[in-house]
Design a protein around this motif. Structure first.
Motif, PDB file in Angstrom:
ATOM      1  N   PHE A 379       6.510  19.043   1.769  1.00 27.83           N
ATOM      2  CA  PHE A 379       6.133  18.137   0.470  1.00 27.83           C
ATOM      3  C   PHE A 379       6.671  16.702   0.550  1.00 27.83           C
ATOM      4  O   PHE A 379       7.796  16.287   1.118  1.00 27.83           O
ATOM      5  CB  PHE A 379       6.961  18.484  -0.772  1.00 27.83           C
ATOM      6  N   GLN A 380       5.816  15.842   0.406  1.00 29.07           N
ATOM      7  CA  GLN A 380       5.639  14.304   0.448  1.00 29.07           C
ATOM      8  C   GLN A 380       5.465  13.603  -0.953  1.00 29.07           C
ATOM      9  O   GLN A 380       4.316  13.861  -1.459  1.00 29.07           O
ATOM     10  CB  GLN A 380       5.037  13.693   1.385  1.00 29.07           C
ATOM     11  N   VAL A 381       6.472  12.915  -1.698  1.00 27.41           N
ATOM     12  CA  VAL A 381       6.188  12.513  -2.988  1.00 27.41           C
ATOM     13  C   VAL A 381       5.543  11.088  -2.633  1.00 27.41           C
ATOM     14  O   VAL A 381       5.718  10.257  -2.165  1.00 27.41           O
ATOM     15  CB  VAL A 381       7.443  12.136  -3.799  1.00 27.41           C
ATOM     16  N   ARG A 382       4.097  11.066  -3.412  1.00 25.09           N
ATOM     17  CA  ARG A 382       3.443   9.737  -3.543  1.00 25.09           C
ATOM     18  C   ARG A 382       3.016   9.356  -4.796  1.00 25.09           C
ATOM     19  O   ARG A 382       2.588  10.422  -5.570  1.00 25.09           O
ATOM     20  CB  ARG A 382       2.053  10.138  -2.634  1.00 25.09           C
ATOM     21  N   THR A 383       3.284   7.872  -5.252  1.00 27.45           N
ATOM     22  CA  THR A 383       3.119   7.880  -6.803  1.00 27.45           C
ATOM     23  C   THR A 383       2.058   6.665  -6.600  1.00 27.45           C
ATOM     24  O   THR A 383       1.799   6.224  -5.618  1.00 27.45           O
ATOM     25  CB  THR A 383       4.555   7.136  -6.985  1.00 27.45           C
ATOM     26  N   GLU A 384       1.383   6.619  -7.962  1.00 29.66           N
ATOM     27  CA  GLU A 384       0.331   5.772  -8.148  1.00 29.66           C
ATOM     28  C   GLU A 384       0.445   4.239  -8.019  1.00 29.66           C
ATOM     29  O   GLU A 384      -0.388   3.525  -7.752  1.00 29.66           O
ATOM     30  CB  GLU A 384      -0.448   6.210  -9.486  1.00 29.66           C
ATOM     31  N   ASN A 385       1.957   3.800  -7.986  1.00 30.82           N
ATOM     32  CA  ASN A 385       2.211   2.471  -7.857  1.00 30.82           C
ATOM     33  C   ASN A 385       2.546   2.136  -6.521  1.00 30.82           C
ATOM     34  O   ASN A 385       3.412   0.930  -6.407  1.00 30.82           O
ATOM     35  CB  ASN A 385       3.143   2.166  -9.041  1.00 30.82           C
ATOM     36  N   GLU A 386       2.373   2.890  -5.320  1.00 24.52           N
ATOM     37  CA  GLU A 386       2.990   2.363  -4.358  1.00 24.52           C
ATOM     38  C   GLU A 386       2.351   1.029  -3.642  1.00 24.52           C
ATOM     39  O   GLU A 386       2.984   0.326  -3.087  1.00 24.52           O
ATOM     40  CB  GLU A 386       2.722   3.492  -3.000  1.00 24.52           C
ATOM     41  N   ALA A 387       0.896   0.913  -4.138  1.00 17.56           N
ATOM     42  CA  ALA A 387       0.596  -0.287  -3.889  1.00 17.56           C
ATOM     43  C   ALA A 387       1.287  -1.618  -4.260  1.00 17.56           C
ATOM     44  O   ALA A 387       1.305  -2.537  -3.845  1.00 17.56           O
ATOM     45  CB  ALA A 387      -0.974  -0.445  -4.295  1.00 17.56           C
ATOM     46  N   VAL A 388       1.854  -1.555  -5.267  1.00 17.76           N
ATOM     47  CA  VAL A 388       2.435  -2.669  -6.112  1.00 17.76           C
ATOM     48  C   VAL A 388       3.802  -2.849  -5.293  1.00 17.76           C
ATOM     49  O   VAL A 388       3.970  -4.055  -4.618  1.00 17.76           O
ATOM     50  CB  VAL A 388       3.112  -2.207  -7.273  1.00 17.76           C
ATOM     51  N   ALA A 389       4.596  -1.828  -4.662  1.00 20.84           N
ATOM     52  CA  ALA A 389       5.697  -1.762  -3.848  1.00 20.84           C
ATOM     53  C   ALA A 389       5.184  -2.397  -2.576  1.00 20.84           C
ATOM     54  O   ALA A 389       5.929  -3.371  -1.857  1.00 20.84           O
ATOM     55  CB  ALA A 389       6.532  -0.646  -3.772  1.00 20.84           C
ATOM     56  N   ALA A 390       4.068  -2.078  -2.054  1.00 18.59           N
ATOM     57  CA  ALA A 390       3.777  -2.706  -0.656  1.00 18.59           C
ATOM     58  C   ALA A 390       3.362  -4.034  -0.792  1.00 18.59           C
ATOM     59  O   ALA A 390       3.556  -4.719   0.440  1.00 18.59           O
ATOM     60  CB  ALA A 390       2.452  -1.729  -0.204  1.00 18.59           C
ATOM     61  N   SER A 391       2.544  -4.658  -1.756  1.00 12.34           N
ATOM     62  CA  SER A 391       2.064  -5.934  -1.737  1.00 12.34           C
ATOM     63  C   SER A 391       2.989  -7.033  -2.308  1.00 12.34           C
ATOM     64  O   SER A 391       2.878  -8.004  -2.207  1.00 12.34           O
ATOM     65  CB  SER A 391       0.823  -5.954  -2.511  1.00 12.34           C
ATOM     66  N   GLY A 392       3.944  -6.215  -2.838  1.00 14.19           N
ATOM     67  CA  GLY A 392       4.949  -7.395  -3.605  1.00 14.19           C
ATOM     68  C   GLY A 392       4.228  -7.813  -4.844  1.00 14.19           C
ATOM     69  O   GLY A 392       3.575  -7.082  -5.679  1.00 14.19           O
ATOM     70  N   GLY A 393       4.602  -8.946  -5.352  1.00  8.97           N
ATOM     71  CA  GLY A 393       4.007  -9.451  -6.618  1.00  8.97           C
ATOM     72  C   GLY A 393       5.049 -10.718  -7.050  1.00  8.97           C
ATOM     73  O   GLY A 393       6.049 -10.992  -6.672  1.00  8.97           O
ATOM     74  N   THR A 394       4.247 -11.642  -7.619  1.00  8.18           N
ATOM     75  CA  THR A 394       5.161 -12.856  -8.243  1.00  8.18           C
ATOM     76  C   THR A 394       4.643 -13.193  -9.381  1.00  8.18           C
ATOM     77  O   THR A 394       3.330 -12.847  -9.752  1.00  8.18           O
ATOM     78  CB  THR A 394       4.762 -13.800  -7.091  1.00  8.18           C
ATOM     79  N   PRO A 395       5.285 -13.654 -10.476  1.00  5.00           N
ATOM     80  CA  PRO A 395       4.937 -14.126 -11.484  1.00  5.00           C
ATOM     81  C   PRO A 395       4.226 -15.568 -11.664  1.00  5.00           C
ATOM     82  O   PRO A 395       3.770 -16.176 -12.586  1.00  5.00           O
ATOM     83  CB  PRO A 395       6.384 -14.594 -12.422  1.00  5.00           C
ATOM     84  N   LEU A 396       4.062 -16.093 -10.431  1.00  6.34           N
ATOM     85  CA  LEU A 396       3.432 -17.259 -10.192  1.00  6.34           C
ATOM     86  C   LEU A 396       1.859 -17.439 -10.342  1.00  6.34           C
ATOM     87  O   LEU A 396       1.473 -16.504  -9.634  1.00  6.34           O
ATOM     88  CB  LEU A 396       4.028 -18.191  -9.003  1.00  6.34           C
ATOM     89  N   THR A 397       1.222 -18.158 -10.892  1.00  7.15           N
ATOM     90  CA  THR A 397       0.002 -18.404 -10.895  1.00  7.15           C
ATOM     91  C   THR A 397      -0.285 -19.802 -10.308  1.00  7.15           C
ATOM     92  O   THR A 397       0.300 -20.779 -10.909  1.00  7.15           O
ATOM     93  CB  THR A 397      -0.859 -18.466 -12.239  1.00  7.15           C
TER      94      THR A 397
END
Length: 535
Positions: A379-397
């Protein structure tokens, strides 16, 4: 086993546009590959033949966009940027990052304002709003590789539709979610069309459910119950979802069971290539132990990437909740972006969208899924927000305005930003900040000049502070003032591009581009830039 409807996504959308031309378009997506979108998705909408050479193809699309009567915009989760060998964004497309603080911005929609290519007897070209709800992100995987779901509704300009009020609320909310002072010209065009429609008061007609739009203003089970509760209770139910909660049981599934008390339920069990179940073992056992619920699997030919048995497997990424009865024959589906997760099903979680649609089954409906009784060894847990963790993110525009040649920054967080290091393609652009929260700040002219030079080759910028680097897609305003991509073609590419033009296209090219080309040669300081609008 029932026949499962299938089609190629781009061909399906292209078929909906036959005999019509695009005016304006709005795309909504969680993950966004800007280069793939421009080079592979745009040609589907603009109905232009393009070169296999990427550089020439982009110039051809740039020319096609110049003739577009309206605008095109993409709204995407700020943390969902995907990079590929297609490169970054280069065309005049409004790219608007959305930051959703209580979850992820997860809808997958296309809104196309189109008009007939040929006028009617009175010289008018009828306009239609094409509304697409699907599970596919604007990525190579979403459009070319995964198994996805899509449903299309068409709303005549000024016609009656049950979709009106829910669509309007959803689109108005979308505008409010964006950074302040952001232009929404394409979204405005779509909203104007929706406003001109008339709402249908009745939920159904002749015992058939009108299609309803879900925009997340209530929990998914409450929406289904309010719109079609009596028609859904006591039916057969099957659920296709690639993701579940990282929990010991599925609360969304329990709530569906409590609301609708289906006779029998089958739930797709996502597996990895080596057969591992992509959920927690406790959740698997919880579902397996529930009376009248079983795990299911799709036909193998549907999941193969090719015809050969040794072809790779598709990721099952569709989100489908299928209610059906056999006597009488009836089939109602909820399709769209909502996975079988708490964040997708509850209010205050993700931003989701979907259609509840009734279809006419040609024969007695059967389950798409066959029961999957083979217990996984792993069994391997996979969640729908993995892409967020993979690409990071920034509050900057970060925004650059080509018409006035200035760069601005916006820090979309409660506190003051740290000093930020910005780089592109491994080259340092500079350090900016600290920034006060939620106000636009004009950056130095030197930084603006460096950013303009960078935007000639890429619109992706790395933002580095205390943590890992995060990707940012620069907003570009006043794109009509940006130097043409034609200026970056090699001599061989220019000759190849010229050979693809018809005599009429060559004449139009010279009329529209000659002043711009002249400005690049000797004596350019003696010339005045001329903008011509062609009828």
């Amino acid at each position: 086993m029932a026949d499962i409807p299938r089609a190629v996504l781009s061909e399906h959308i292209q078929d909906c546009l036959k005999g019509r031309r695009l005016i304006s378009a709005v795309f909504l997506t969680f993950q966004f590959d800007p280069g793939f979108f421009e080079q592979e998705v745009l040609p589907v909408l603009l109905d232009v033949s393009v070169s296999h050479a990427a550089a020439i193809r982009l110039v051809q699309l740039e020319d096609a966009l110049r003739l577009l009567a309206g605008h095109i915009a993409v709204y995407f989760d700020a943390n969902g940027i995907v990079t590929s060998d297609s490169g970054s964004a280069k065309l005049d497309i409004r790219r608007i990052a959305v930051r959703h603080r209580t979850g992820i911005f997860h809808p997958k929609n296309i809104f196309l304002l189109v008009e007939q290519q040929e006028p009617d007897e009175e010289g008018r070209r009828a306009r239609t709003l094409v509304v697409v709800t699907m599970s596919a992100n604007l990525t190579r995987a979403g459009w070319w590789e995964n198994l996805e779901v899509c449903h299309v509704e068409q709303v005549p300009n000024g016609g009656k539709t049950r979709l009106r009020n829910d669509l309007l609320a959803f689109l108005m909310d979308l505008r409010r979610r964006s950074t302040s002072e952001t232009e929404h010209l394409a979204l405005r065009d779509i909203i104007d069309v929706v406003r001109r429609t008339e709402p249908r008061a009745l939920r159904s007609a002749d015992d058939r459910l009108h299609t309803h739009f879900y925009g997340g203003r209530e929990a998914v089970p409450e929406f289904l119950d309010r719109v079609a509760g009596p028609s859904l209770r006591g039916t057969y139910l099957e659920v296709l979802s690639p993701y579940f909660d990282d929990a010991t049981s599925s609360r969304p599934l329990t709530e569906l069971m409590d609301h609708f008390e289906p006779k029998e339920t089958r739930v797709f069990l996502p597996r990895s290539a080596d057969g591992a179940a992509l959920c927690r073992e406790e959740l698997y056992e919880s579902v397996r132990a529930t009376p009248s619920i079983s795990w299911g699997r799709l036909p193998q030919d549907l999941l193969r990437l090719g015809r050969n048995d040794d072809a790779g497997r598709r990721l099952m990424h569709a989100k489908v909740y299928r209610f059906f009865t056999q006597y009488p024959k009836r089939e109602i589906l909820f399709v769209g972006s909502a996975n079988l997760t708490s964040a997708a099903h509850q209010t205050g979680g993700n931003v989701e969208s979907g259609f509840l649609v009734e279809i006419d089954p040609l024969r007695k409906p059967e389950f798409w899924l066959s029961t999957d009784e083979r217990k996984p060894k792993d069994f391997q847990v996979r969640t729908e927000n993995e892409a967020v963790a993979a690409s990071g993110g920034t509050p900057l525009t970060l925004r650059y305005s080509w018409d006035i040649q200035i760069a601005e920054a916006f820090w979309d967080a409660a506190g003051v930003s740290p000093t930020l290091q910005l780089a592109a393609q491994g080259i340092l652009l500079g350090y900016v900040g600290p920034f006060a929260p939620r106000v636009w700040v004009r950056l130095s002219s030197d930084f603006a000049a460096r950013l303009a030079d960078t935007l000639a080759t890429t619109s992706l910028v790395e933002v580095i502070s205390d943590g890992e680097p995060a990707l940012l897609l620069v907003q570009e305003d006043g794109m009509s003032h940006k130097p043409s991509l034609l200026m970056h073609l090699s001599a061989a590419d220019i000759l190849s591009y010229w050979s693809l033009l018809t005599p009429e296209q060559r004449t139009a090219f010279l009329e529209s581009r000659a002043p711009e080309l002249a400005l690049l040669g000797e004596g350019a300081h003696l010339l005045t830039r001329i903008r011509r609008t062609l009828d």
